[in-house]
Scaffold this active site. Structure first.
Site, PDB file in Angstrom:
ATOM      1  N   THR A  95       0.858  -1.177  -0.086  1.00 25.38           N
ATOM      2  CA  THR A  95      -0.007  -0.028   0.004  1.00 25.38           C
ATOM      3  C   THR A  95       0.874   1.560   0.137  1.00 25.38           C
ATOM      4  O   THR A  95       1.801   1.215   0.652  1.00 25.38           O
ATOM      5  CB  THR A  95      -1.023   0.162   1.246  1.00 25.38           C
ATOM      6  OG1 THR A  95      -1.601  -1.153   1.398  1.00 25.38           O
ATOM      7  CG2 THR A  95      -1.594   1.115   1.243  1.00 25.38           C
ATOM      8  N   THR A 133       0.350  -9.249  -7.412  1.00 28.25           N
ATOM      9  CA  THR A 133      -1.156  -8.649  -7.334  1.00 28.25           C
ATOM     10  C   THR A 133      -1.106  -7.191  -7.742  1.00 28.25           C
ATOM     11  O   THR A 133      -0.473  -6.519  -6.863  1.00 28.25           O
ATOM     12  CB  THR A 133      -1.995  -9.061  -5.940  1.00 28.25           C
ATOM     13  OG1 THR A 133      -1.762 -10.404  -5.537  1.00 28.25           O
ATOM     14  CG2 THR A 133      -3.265  -8.413  -5.888  1.00 28.25           C
ATOM     15  N   ALA A 224     -10.995 -11.954  -5.583  1.00 26.31           N
ATOM     16  CA  ALA A 224     -11.172 -13.334  -4.619  1.00 26.31           C
ATOM     17  C   ALA A 224     -10.867 -12.830  -3.251  1.00 26.31           C
ATOM     18  O   ALA A 224     -11.452 -13.219  -2.261  1.00 26.31           O
ATOM     19  CB  ALA A 224      -9.845 -14.221  -5.159  1.00 26.31           C
ATOM     20  N   ALA A 226     -10.962 -10.148  -1.949  1.00 23.73           N
ATOM     21  CA  ALA A 226     -12.013  -9.334  -1.097  1.00 23.73           C
ATOM     22  C   ALA A 226     -13.192 -10.117  -0.627  1.00 23.73           C
ATOM     23  O   ALA A 226     -13.731 -10.143   0.540  1.00 23.73           O
ATOM     24  CB  ALA A 226     -12.493  -8.099  -2.144  1.00 23.73           C
ATOM     25  N   CYS A 277      -1.801  -9.585   2.185  1.00 27.07           N
ATOM     26  CA  CYS A 277      -2.723  -9.489   1.088  1.00 27.07           C
ATOM     27  C   CYS A 277      -4.039  -8.878   1.268  1.00 27.07           C
ATOM     28  O   CYS A 277      -4.418  -7.864   0.692  1.00 27.07           O
ATOM     29  CB  CYS A 277      -2.726 -10.804   0.377  1.00 27.07           C
ATOM     30  SG  CYS A 277      -1.423 -11.546  -0.137  1.00 27.07           S
TER      31      CYS A 277
HETATM   32  N1  LIG Z   1       2.489 -13.593   0.117  1.00 27.12           N
HETATM   33  C1  LIG Z   1       1.417 -14.254  -0.498  1.00 27.12           C
HETATM   34  O1  LIG Z   1       0.986 -15.116  -0.009  1.00 27.12           O
HETATM   35  C2  LIG Z   1       0.838 -13.808  -1.784  1.00 27.12           C
HETATM   36  C3  LIG Z   1      -0.068 -14.628  -2.379  1.00 27.12           C
HETATM   37  C4  LIG Z   1      -0.436 -14.284  -3.710  1.00 27.12           C
HETATM   38  C5  LIG Z   1       0.153 -13.208  -4.126  1.00 27.12           C
HETATM   39  N2  LIG Z   1       0.759 -12.136  -3.633  1.00 27.12           N
HETATM   40  C6  LIG Z   1       1.298 -11.050  -4.271  1.00 27.12           C
HETATM   41  O2  LIG Z   1       2.644 -11.320  -4.677  1.00 27.12           O
HETATM   42  C7  LIG Z   1       3.394 -10.158  -4.718  1.00 27.12           C
HETATM   43  C8  LIG Z   1       4.740 -10.624  -4.002  1.00 27.12           C
HETATM   44  O3  LIG Z   1       4.511 -10.781  -2.830  1.00 27.12           O
HETATM   45  P1  LIG Z   1       5.566 -11.599  -1.842  1.00 27.12           P
HETATM   46  O4  LIG Z   1       4.787 -11.895  -0.378  1.00 27.12           O
HETATM   47  O5  LIG Z   1       6.154 -12.706  -2.389  1.00 27.12           O
HETATM   48  O6  LIG Z   1       6.385 -10.163  -1.412  1.00 27.12           O
HETATM   49  P2  LIG Z   1       7.703 -10.314  -0.671  1.00 27.12           P
HETATM   50  O7  LIG Z   1       8.000  -8.713  -0.276  1.00 27.12           O
HETATM   51  O8  LIG Z   1       7.926 -11.102   0.177  1.00 27.12           O
HETATM   52  O9  LIG Z   1       8.954 -10.559  -1.950  1.00 27.12           O
HETATM   53  C9  LIG Z   1       9.091  -9.645  -2.955  1.00 27.12           C
HETATM   54  C10 LIG Z   1      10.519  -9.689  -3.393  1.00 27.12           C
HETATM   55  O10 LIG Z   1      10.737  -8.701  -4.577  1.00 27.12           O
HETATM   56  C11 LIG Z   1      12.103  -8.142  -4.296  1.00 27.12           C
HETATM   57  N3  LIG Z   1      12.091  -6.723  -5.261  1.00 27.12           N
HETATM   58  C12 LIG Z   1      11.274  -5.800  -5.349  1.00 27.12           C
HETATM   59  N4  LIG Z   1      11.676  -4.938  -6.177  1.00 27.12           N
HETATM   60  C13 LIG Z   1      12.746  -5.648  -7.008  1.00 27.12           C
HETATM   61  C14 LIG Z   1      13.296  -5.412  -8.168  1.00 27.12           C
HETATM   62  N5  LIG Z   1      13.283  -4.267  -8.927  1.00 27.12           N
HETATM   63  N6  LIG Z   1      14.090  -6.212  -8.589  1.00 27.12           N
HETATM   64  C15 LIG Z   1      14.459  -7.486  -8.098  1.00 27.12           C
HETATM   65  N7  LIG Z   1      13.779  -7.802  -6.956  1.00 27.12           N
HETATM   66  C16 LIG Z   1      12.923  -6.859  -6.309  1.00 27.12           C
HETATM   67  C17 LIG Z   1      12.082  -7.864  -2.775  1.00 27.12           C
HETATM   68  O11 LIG Z   1      13.595  -7.393  -2.583  1.00 27.12           O
HETATM   69  C18 LIG Z   1      11.470  -8.729  -2.175  1.00 27.12           C
HETATM   70  O12 LIG Z   1      12.465  -9.884  -1.794  1.00 27.12           O
HETATM   71  C19 LIG Z   1       2.664  -9.147  -4.318  1.00 27.12           C
HETATM   72  O13 LIG Z   1       2.201  -8.599  -5.080  1.00 27.12           O
HETATM   73  C20 LIG Z   1       1.611  -9.936  -3.543  1.00 27.12           C
HETATM   74  O14 LIG Z   1       0.243  -9.086  -3.175  1.00 27.12           O
HETATM   75  C21 LIG Z   1       1.495 -12.608  -2.467  1.00 27.12           C
HETATM   76  O1  LIG Z   2     -11.816 -18.931   8.305  1.00 26.05           O
HETATM   77  C1  LIG Z   2     -10.664 -18.190   8.434  1.00 26.05           C
HETATM   78  C2  LIG Z   2      -9.766 -17.914   7.326  1.00 26.05           C
HETATM   79  C3  LIG Z   2      -8.715 -17.222   7.573  1.00 26.05           C
HETATM   80  N1  LIG Z   2      -8.546 -16.229   8.460  1.00 26.05           N
HETATM   81  C4  LIG Z   2      -7.374 -15.504   8.691  1.00 26.05           C
HETATM   82  O2  LIG Z   2      -7.570 -14.777   7.436  1.00 26.05           O
HETATM   83  C5  LIG Z   2      -6.160 -14.388   7.184  1.00 26.05           C
HETATM   84  C6  LIG Z   2      -5.564 -14.845   5.895  1.00 26.05           C
HETATM   85  O3  LIG Z   2      -5.635 -16.219   5.848  1.00 26.05           O
HETATM   86  P1  LIG Z   2      -5.316 -17.130   4.483  1.00 26.05           P
HETATM   87  O4  LIG Z   2      -6.314 -16.522   3.407  1.00 26.05           O
HETATM   88  O5  LIG Z   2      -5.339 -18.564   4.762  1.00 26.05           O
HETATM   89  O6  LIG Z   2      -3.821 -16.927   4.177  1.00 26.05           O
HETATM   90  P2  LIG Z   2      -3.065 -15.725   3.137  1.00 26.05           P
HETATM   91  O7  LIG Z   2      -1.657 -16.199   2.846  1.00 26.05           O
HETATM   92  O8  LIG Z   2      -3.290 -14.332   3.528  1.00 26.05           O
HETATM   93  O9  LIG Z   2      -3.795 -16.027   1.608  1.00 26.05           O
HETATM   94  C7  LIG Z   2      -4.973 -15.137   1.013  1.00 26.05           C
HETATM   95  O10 LIG Z   2      -4.074 -14.039   0.338  1.00 26.05           O
HETATM   96  C8  LIG Z   2      -3.138 -14.599  -0.668  1.00 26.05           C
HETATM   97  C9  LIG Z   2      -2.317 -13.570  -1.100  1.00 26.05           C
HETATM   98  O11 LIG Z   2      -3.181 -12.731  -1.925  1.00 26.05           O
HETATM   99  C10 LIG Z   2      -3.903 -15.591  -1.590  1.00 26.05           C
HETATM  100  O12 LIG Z   2      -3.209 -15.884  -2.675  1.00 26.05           O
HETATM  101  C11 LIG Z   2      -4.844 -16.510  -1.080  1.00 26.05           C
HETATM  102  O13 LIG Z   2      -5.761 -17.118  -1.968  1.00 26.05           O
HETATM  103  C12 LIG Z   2      -5.844 -15.773   0.146  1.00 26.05           C
HETATM  104  O14 LIG Z   2      -6.307 -16.831   0.770  1.00 26.05           O
HETATM  105  C13 LIG Z   2      -5.446 -15.054   8.416  1.00 26.05           C
HETATM  106  O15 LIG Z   2      -4.804 -14.338   9.261  1.00 26.05           O
HETATM  107  C14 LIG Z   2      -6.239 -16.139   9.065  1.00 26.05           C
HETATM  108  O16 LIG Z   2      -5.923 -16.508  10.305  1.00 26.05           O
HETATM  109  C15 LIG Z   2      -9.717 -16.543   9.541  1.00 26.05           C
HETATM  110  O17 LIG Z   2      -9.511 -15.474  10.469  1.00 26.05           O
HETATM  111  N2  LIG Z   2     -10.766 -17.212   9.564  1.00 26.05           N
END
Ligand SMILES: NC(=O)c1ccc[n+]([C@@H]2O[C@H](COP(=O)([O-])OP(=O)(O)OC[C@H]3O[C@@H](n4cnc5c(N)ncnc54)[C@H](O)[C@@H]3O)[C@@H](O)[C@H]2O)c1
Ligand SMILES: O=c1ccn([C@@H]2O[C@H](COP(=O)(O)OP(=O)(O)O[C@H]3O[C@H](CO)[C@@H](O)[C@H](O)[C@H]3O)[C@@H](O)[C@H]2O)c(=O)[nH]1
Length: 466
Positions: A95, A133, A224, A226, A277
């Site tokens: 953000t 994302t 998804a 949201a 996220c």
């Molecule tokens: N964490 C999740 O569970 C999850 C799941 C689905 C989608 N996403 C999305 O995926 C994206 C990444 O999330 P994350 O949790 O892996 O983030 P993160 O912060 O763990 O990793 C991002 C990495 O990118 C690197 N980086 C940034 N700018 C760079 C550049 N210009 N060149 C090279 N490296 C660079 C950073 O150093 C960092 O290590 C976000 O948009 C997030 O919303 C996250």
């Molecule tokens: O019934 C539930 C399910 C989840 N949570 C909480 O919700 C948060 C998110 O949980 P979860 O969605 O399982 O983990 P994330 O790793 O944040 O995954 C979400 O966010 C990711 C990043 O965008 C997406 O890829 C996934 O599909 C989406 O589930 C956590 O604090 C959980 O404890 C609850 O309190 N109750």
């Protein structure tokens, strides 16, 4: 087009596990994950697999199989971009903390930097895949940057959002509900989509690989998250009514979840959702709605966040009111700091806000979490800027042993649903605590009846008094 070499920019929670699974399933493709963060890259290359920067069940095995064979972690970003046919952008999109859209819009500076770097380095045609994302229509900006290099290199931009959840990342990647790929409707666009479909088809059944236009794919990811977060806020809103009315939120969740139109998942009440996220993506959605002038739509989604804030505050208020309206100088032990179990990630964890509220009341906190590091816990608090670093360290200590952490506490608060908390010797814990000994279960994982039989006074989120 047959892909021989992939580069992924960003070796974080998504880039690391996602690429490890692609490399495991496609041994004929060279996969290089690059990052500007040299220490993160070094951890991915660590001999000792317990030192990987991301803790995910099963990830060490996948990395062990592929690393050094066709999976590489490196800081040589330009070289990896140059050699790749397909480049995933998997950098963070936090953000915005400044300027227009501050506190709401997604900060796309890292995405733009990646696009510029690709534009600078690329000498042959490439497929660029948005894995991060992103707000709907970001692909347009990336395309603009890439198509204005003037060197004749052709780029196709795909959107391939990631749906893995932390703690189950490897399972989710190996067995996804669906893989979503958005691309242009042109012949070249369709060719690029097919190249990515062919990669996933090595382990994902074809009927779970969904292709759409780019904008639908980008917006589906925000939608998804949201919807998922909205379910958690909905059940959390009901938890407050349950506590007042004597209903049990778990029974209510079970009763409504058996309706196949509602379904049973994401109905577990909690101290509030966390993670990197949900909040970020909903705020982004709210910003997008506002920027289209859809203020009512924006208000609707914002309420999901407001209920989540309310839930965290409600929990800390309950602790204070139960401990005779003062926690000043009282030791309160947190079991759990991670935003959910089976991860070392604490980004936006509910524990942070609950801790901050209690520290404002001058409580003395001790935190025990099986995976989150001490450095990270203090870092989370310092980021809030509520008090000085010294004050945080004075008021909060991080325990290495759960029994030691609970000793002499007035109350224990469960903030994360780690399985190990249910296996503790609660009689021993009770003996070592101040009396009356309170337990506040923010995750509904403990067996309150047996705790009460031991002598504890218990509060479980969403459970009214009998
Ligand atoms: N964490 C999740 O569970 C999850 C799941 C689905 C989608 N996403 C999305 O995926 C994206 C990444 O999330 P994350 O949790 O892996 O983030 P993160 O912060 O763990 O990793 C991002 C990495 O990118 C690197 N980086 C940034 N700018 C760079 C550049 N210009 N060149 C090279 N490296 C660079 C950073 O150093 C960092 O290590 C976000 O948009 C997030 O919303 C996250
Ligand atoms: O019934 C539930 C399910 C989840 N949570 C909480 O919700 C948060 C998110 O949980 P979860 O969605 O399982 O983990 P994330 O790793 O944040 O995954 C979400 O966010 C990711 C990043 O965008 C997406 O890829 C996934 O599909 C989406 O589930 C956590 O604090 C959980 O404890 C609850 O309190 N109750």
């Amino acid at each position: 087009m047959k892909i021989k070499s992939i580069c992924c920019i960003g070796a974080g929670y998504v880039g690391g596990p996602t690429m490890a699974v692609i490399a495991q399933k496609c041994p004929h493709i060279k996969v290089t994950v690059v990052d500007v963060n040299a220490s993160r890259v070094a951890s991915w290359n660590a001999k000792d697999l317990t030192q990987l920067p991301v803790f995910e069940p099963g990830l060490d095995e996948v990395v062990k199989e592929a690393r050094g064979r066709n999976l590489f972690f490196s800081t040589a970003i330009e070289q990896a971009i140059d050699q790749a046919d397909m480049i995933f952008i998997s950098v963070n999109t936090p953000t915005k903390t400044y300027g227009k859209g501050k506190g709401m819009a997604a900060d796309l500076k890292y995405i733009e930097l990646c696009a510029r770097q690709i534009a600078k380095v690329a000498k042959q045609d490439k497929i660029v895949v948005e894995k991060s994302t992103l707000p709907v229509r970001t692909a347009e900006a990336i395309k603009n940057i890439l198509n204005n290099t003037g060197n004749g290199v052709q780029f196709q931009i795909l959107s391939n959002p990631e749906f893995l959840a932390e703690g189950t990342a490897v399972q989710d990647l190996l067995n996804p509900d669906r893989v979503l790929i958005g691309g242009d409707t042109t012949k070249e666009g369709q060719g690029a989509i097919q190249a990515l479909v062919d990669i996933y088809a090595h382990w994902v059944p074809q009927d779970r690989i969904l292709t759409t236009n780019v904008w639908s794919s980008e917006l589906s990811k925000l939608t998804a998250n949201a919807f998922l977060a909205q379910r958690v806020s909905s059940i959390n809103a009901m938890s407050a009514i349950c506590e007042q009315s004597g209903a049990d939120v778990n029974e209510v969740a079970k009763a409504i979840g058996m309706d196949s139109r509602i379904g049973s998942k994401f109905l577990k009440t909690s101290v509030g959702f966390g993670g990197s996220c949900f909040q970020k993506d909903i705020l982004n959605l709210v910003y997008i709605a506002k920027s289209y002038g859809l203020n009512e739509v924006a208000d609707y989604w914002e309420q999901v966040i407001l209920i989540n804030e309310h839930q965290k505050n409600r929990f800390s208020d309950k602790i204070v009111s139960t401990l005779y309206n003062t926690v000043s100088g009282k030791k309160i032990t947190f079991l759990g700091w991670a935003f959910k179990k089976d991860t070392n990630d604490s980004r936006e964890s509910a524990a942070i806000k609950v801790a901050d509220n209690l520290l404002n009341e001058l409580a003395h906190l001790t935190v025990y979490d099986p995976k989150v590091t001490e450095e990270r816990i203090y870092g989370d608090l310092e980021y809030l800027n509520s008090r000085s670093e010294e004050e945080n360290r004075e008021l909060l200590t991080v325990g290495k042993d759960p029994y030691e952490a609970c000793k002499d506490a007035h109350a224990i608060a469960v903030l994360t649903e780690w399985d190990e908390f249910t296996t503790y010797d609660w009689e021993q814990i009770y003996e070592s605590m101040n009396k009356p000994a309170f337990v506040f279960d923010g995750r509904g994982i403990l067996d309150t009846e047996s705790l009460e039989a031991i002598g504890f006074t218990c509060y479980t989120i969403g459970k009214g008094s009998k």
